[in-house]
Write a protein that holds these residues in place. Structure first.
Motif, PDB file in Angstrom:
ATOM      1  N   THR A   1     -18.035 -14.830 -18.570  1.00 18.80           N
ATOM      2  CA  THR A   1     -17.589 -14.782 -19.853  1.00 18.80           C
ATOM      3  C   THR A   1     -16.890 -13.582 -20.249  1.00 18.80           C
ATOM      4  O   THR A   1     -15.973 -13.851 -21.447  1.00 18.80           O
ATOM      5  N   ALA A   2     -16.670 -12.414 -19.465  1.00 16.18           N
ATOM      6  CA  ALA A   2     -15.821 -11.408 -19.876  1.00 16.18           C
ATOM      7  C   ALA A   2     -14.674 -11.506 -19.199  1.00 16.18           C
ATOM      8  O   ALA A   2     -14.467 -12.259 -18.155  1.00 16.18           O
ATOM      9  N   LYS A   3     -13.677 -10.559 -19.536  1.00 18.19           N
ATOM     10  CA  LYS A   3     -12.249 -10.308 -19.106  1.00 18.19           C
ATOM     11  C   LYS A   3     -12.354  -9.240 -18.476  1.00 18.19           C
ATOM     12  O   LYS A   3     -12.806  -8.238 -18.914  1.00 18.19           O
ATOM     13  N   ALA A   4     -11.274  -8.926 -17.652  1.00 19.94           N
ATOM     14  CA  ALA A   4     -11.083  -7.509 -16.873  1.00 19.94           C
ATOM     15  C   ALA A   4      -9.393  -7.397 -16.566  1.00 19.94           C
ATOM     16  O   ALA A   4      -8.757  -8.237 -16.591  1.00 19.94           O
ATOM     17  N   SER A   5      -9.312  -6.007 -16.809  1.00 21.89           N
ATOM     18  CA  SER A   5      -7.830  -5.688 -16.234  1.00 21.89           C
ATOM     19  C   SER A   5      -8.068  -4.209 -15.658  1.00 21.89           C
ATOM     20  O   SER A   5      -8.601  -3.414 -15.973  1.00 21.89           O
ATOM     21  N   VAL A   6      -7.200  -4.321 -14.539  1.00 21.01           N
ATOM     22  CA  VAL A   6      -7.111  -2.961 -13.751  1.00 21.01           C
ATOM     23  C   VAL A   6      -5.606  -2.753 -13.541  1.00 21.01           C
ATOM     24  O   VAL A   6      -4.786  -3.599 -13.369  1.00 21.01           O
ATOM     25  N   LYS A   7      -5.050  -1.388 -13.857  1.00 22.04           N
ATOM     26  CA  LYS A   7      -3.792  -0.983 -14.034  1.00 22.04           C
ATOM     27  C   LYS A   7      -3.836   0.276 -12.709  1.00 22.04           C
ATOM     28  O   LYS A   7      -4.599   1.297 -13.177  1.00 22.04           O
ATOM     29  N   PHE A   8      -2.884   0.390 -11.933  1.00 25.60           N
ATOM     30  CA  PHE A   8      -2.730   1.338 -11.072  1.00 25.60           C
ATOM     31  C   PHE A   8      -1.105   2.022 -11.057  1.00 25.60           C
ATOM     32  O   PHE A   8      -0.516   1.230 -11.010  1.00 25.60           O
ATOM     33  N   LYS A   9      -0.922   3.222 -11.389  1.00 24.16           N
ATOM     34  CA  LYS A   9       0.231   3.644 -11.598  1.00 24.16           C
ATOM     35  C   LYS A   9       0.575   4.886 -10.721  1.00 24.16           C
ATOM     36  O   LYS A   9      -0.362   5.761 -10.807  1.00 24.16           O
ATOM     37  N   MET A  10       1.676   4.990 -10.110  1.00 27.38           N
ATOM     38  CA  MET A  10       1.964   6.085  -9.403  1.00 27.38           C
ATOM     39  C   MET A  10       3.592   6.379  -9.701  1.00 27.38           C
ATOM     40  O   MET A  10       4.399   5.602  -9.442  1.00 27.38           O
ATOM     41  N   ARG A  11       3.698   7.624 -10.231  1.00 25.61           N
ATOM     42  CA  ARG A  11       5.036   7.745 -10.835  1.00 25.61           C
ATOM     43  C   ARG A  11       5.333   9.240 -10.509  1.00 25.61           C
ATOM     44  O   ARG A  11       5.067  10.072 -11.245  1.00 25.61           O
ATOM     45  N   ASP A  12       6.294   9.591  -9.613  1.00 30.59           N
ATOM     46  CA  ASP A  12       6.752  10.952  -9.263  1.00 30.59           C
ATOM     47  C   ASP A  12       5.400  12.053  -9.412  1.00 30.59           C
ATOM     48  O   ASP A  12       5.934  12.984  -9.811  1.00 30.59           O
ATOM     49  N   GLY A  13       4.344  11.758  -8.996  1.00 34.60           N
ATOM     50  CA  GLY A  13       3.391  12.784  -9.070  1.00 34.60           C
ATOM     51  C   GLY A  13       1.840  12.016  -8.758  1.00 34.60           C
ATOM     52  O   GLY A  13       1.905  10.909  -8.658  1.00 34.60           O
ATOM     53  N   PRO A  14       0.959  12.754  -9.764  1.00 29.66           N
ATOM     54  CA  PRO A  14      -0.510  12.224  -9.602  1.00 29.66           C
ATOM     55  C   PRO A  14      -0.654  10.710 -10.410  1.00 29.66           C
ATOM     56  O   PRO A  14       0.508  10.469 -11.440  1.00 29.66           O
TER      57      PRO A  14
ATOM     58  N   SER B   1      -8.872  -4.820  -5.459  1.00 30.78           N
ATOM     59  CA  SER B   1      -8.527  -3.621  -4.431  1.00 30.78           C
ATOM     60  C   SER B   1      -6.632  -3.906  -4.775  1.00 30.78           C
ATOM     61  O   SER B   1      -6.218  -5.099  -5.100  1.00 30.78           O
ATOM     62  N   VAL B   2      -6.095  -2.649  -5.034  1.00 34.06           N
ATOM     63  CA  VAL B   2      -4.699  -2.696  -5.470  1.00 34.06           C
ATOM     64  C   VAL B   2      -4.023  -1.902  -4.206  1.00 34.06           C
ATOM     65  O   VAL B   2      -4.674  -0.464  -3.957  1.00 34.06           O
ATOM     66  N   SER B   3      -3.238  -2.026  -3.565  1.00 34.05           N
ATOM     67  CA  SER B   3      -2.544  -1.151  -2.532  1.00 34.05           C
ATOM     68  C   SER B   3      -0.985  -1.163  -2.758  1.00 34.05           C
ATOM     69  O   SER B   3      -0.542  -2.378  -3.270  1.00 34.05           O
ATOM     70  N   HIS B   4      -0.227  -0.486  -1.838  1.00 31.66           N
ATOM     71  CA  HIS B   4       1.159  -0.442  -1.810  1.00 31.66           C
ATOM     72  C   HIS B   4       1.535  -0.315  -0.386  1.00 31.66           C
ATOM     73  O   HIS B   4       0.643   0.202   0.383  1.00 31.66           O
ATOM     74  N   GLY B   5       2.760  -0.857  -0.100  1.00 34.32           N
ATOM     75  CA  GLY B   5       3.123  -0.475   1.302  1.00 34.32           C
ATOM     76  C   GLY B   5       3.549   0.573   1.306  1.00 34.32           C
ATOM     77  O   GLY B   5       3.673   1.736   0.751  1.00 34.32           O
ATOM     78  N   GLY B   6       3.911   0.758   2.820  1.00 37.62           N
ATOM     79  CA  GLY B   6       4.551   2.275   3.188  1.00 37.62           C
ATOM     80  C   GLY B   6       3.469   3.015   4.291  1.00 37.62           C
ATOM     81  O   GLY B   6       2.284   2.515   4.375  1.00 37.62           O
ATOM     82  N   THR B   7       4.136   3.732   5.170  1.00 34.19           N
ATOM     83  CA  THR B   7       3.230   4.209   6.040  1.00 34.19           C
ATOM     84  C   THR B   7       3.375   5.861   6.102  1.00 34.19           C
ATOM     85  O   THR B   7       2.981   6.487   7.048  1.00 34.19           O
ATOM     86  N   SER B   8       3.788   6.285   5.161  1.00 37.00           N
ATOM     87  CA  SER B   8       3.799   7.734   5.061  1.00 37.00           C
ATOM     88  C   SER B   8       3.024   8.310   4.075  1.00 37.00           C
ATOM     89  O   SER B   8       2.290   7.374   3.132  1.00 37.00           O
TER      90      SER B   8
ATOM     91  N   SER C   1       7.822   6.060  -5.784  1.00 32.95           N
ATOM     92  CA  SER C   1       8.365   6.530  -6.863  1.00 32.95           C
ATOM     93  C   SER C   1       8.393   5.236  -7.836  1.00 32.95           C
ATOM     94  O   SER C   1       9.007   4.292  -7.701  1.00 32.95           O
ATOM     95  N   GLY C   2       7.586   5.285  -8.915  1.00 33.56           N
ATOM     96  CA  GLY C   2       7.538   4.241  -9.918  1.00 33.56           C
ATOM     97  C   GLY C   2       6.792   2.867  -9.466  1.00 33.56           C
ATOM     98  O   GLY C   2       6.999   1.975 -10.180  1.00 33.56           O
ATOM     99  N   PHE C   3       5.973   3.150  -8.695  1.00 32.53           N
ATOM    100  CA  PHE C   3       4.750   2.007  -8.483  1.00 32.53           C
ATOM    101  C   PHE C   3       3.839   1.735  -9.569  1.00 32.53           C
ATOM    102  O   PHE C   3       3.455   2.668 -10.177  1.00 32.53           O
ATOM    103  N   SER C   4       3.747   0.497  -9.904  1.00 31.99           N
ATOM    104  CA  SER C   4       2.712   0.067 -11.023  1.00 31.99           C
ATOM    105  C   SER C   4       2.470  -1.302 -10.405  1.00 31.99           C
ATOM    106  O   SER C   4       3.031  -2.366 -10.095  1.00 31.99           O
ATOM    107  N   ALA C   5       1.207  -1.382 -10.648  1.00 29.21           N
ATOM    108  CA  ALA C   5       0.252  -2.748 -10.612  1.00 29.21           C
ATOM    109  C   ALA C   5      -0.746  -3.035 -11.492  1.00 29.21           C
ATOM    110  O   ALA C   5      -1.485  -2.079 -12.009  1.00 29.21           O
TER     111      ALA C   5
END
Length: 154
Positions: A63-76, A36-43, A48-52
């Motif tokens: 034995t496997a590895k994983a990565s999750v990248k979530f980006k929001m930059r001035d649009g979709p 689960s990945v989330s960012h703050g804010g109530t609106s 602008s520029g959120f990245s996790a």
């Protein structure tokens, strides 16, 4: 005679009860891993520029590895998922079986605003493997992403 009827009905009720209580076990999928990945804010505006980025050294406690990248930059937004493992020659590992991957996106009021499911993938017994997906054009009002992998090591 009454005792035989009583025993038969009792036996029948026990069998019906056992079947009824076991049925949900057959219809449920095992959750292998959930992120689960989330960012703050109530609106409803996007940050602008959120990245996790999340990194998991032991995907599904295996034995496997994983990565999750979530980006929001001035649009979709964009969500990138990757699962991989490298198995050394002679190393013995269980097969990784992922039956399905669910992605759910929620806005600031916990309303579902995005949903997508992917089919599964398999890394065989003692085999290396790599799987990845990238989801683009995520709605700008997503505040939380939940990613669930259903499967197991077998």
């Amino acid at each position: 005679m009454q005792r035989i009827v009583f025993l038969f009905i009792s036996f029948l009720l026990i069998v019906v009860f056992e079947i009824w209580t076991l049925q949900p076990l057959f219809s449920q999928e095992t959750t292998l891993e959930e992120y689960s990945v989330s960012h703050g804010g109530t609106s409803g505006t996007n940050p602008s520029g959120f990245s996790a980025k999340l990194s998991d050294k032991y995907f599904g406690n295996g034995t496997a590895k994983a990565s999750v990248k979530f980006k929001m930059r001035d649009g979709p937004g964009t969500l990138s998922l990757k699962v991989w493992r490298k198995v050394a020659k002679g190393e013995i590992t269980f097969a990784l079986l992922v039956f399905r991957v669910e992605i759910r996106g929620y806005d600031y009021s916990d309303t579902l605003v995005y949903s997508q499911d992917f089919g599964g993938f398999t890394f065989g017994d003692s085999k290396s493997g790599s799987w990845s997906e990238e989801v683009k054009n995520l709605p700008v009002n997503i505040q939380q992403m939940k990613i669930t992998f259903f499967g197991n090591y077998e």
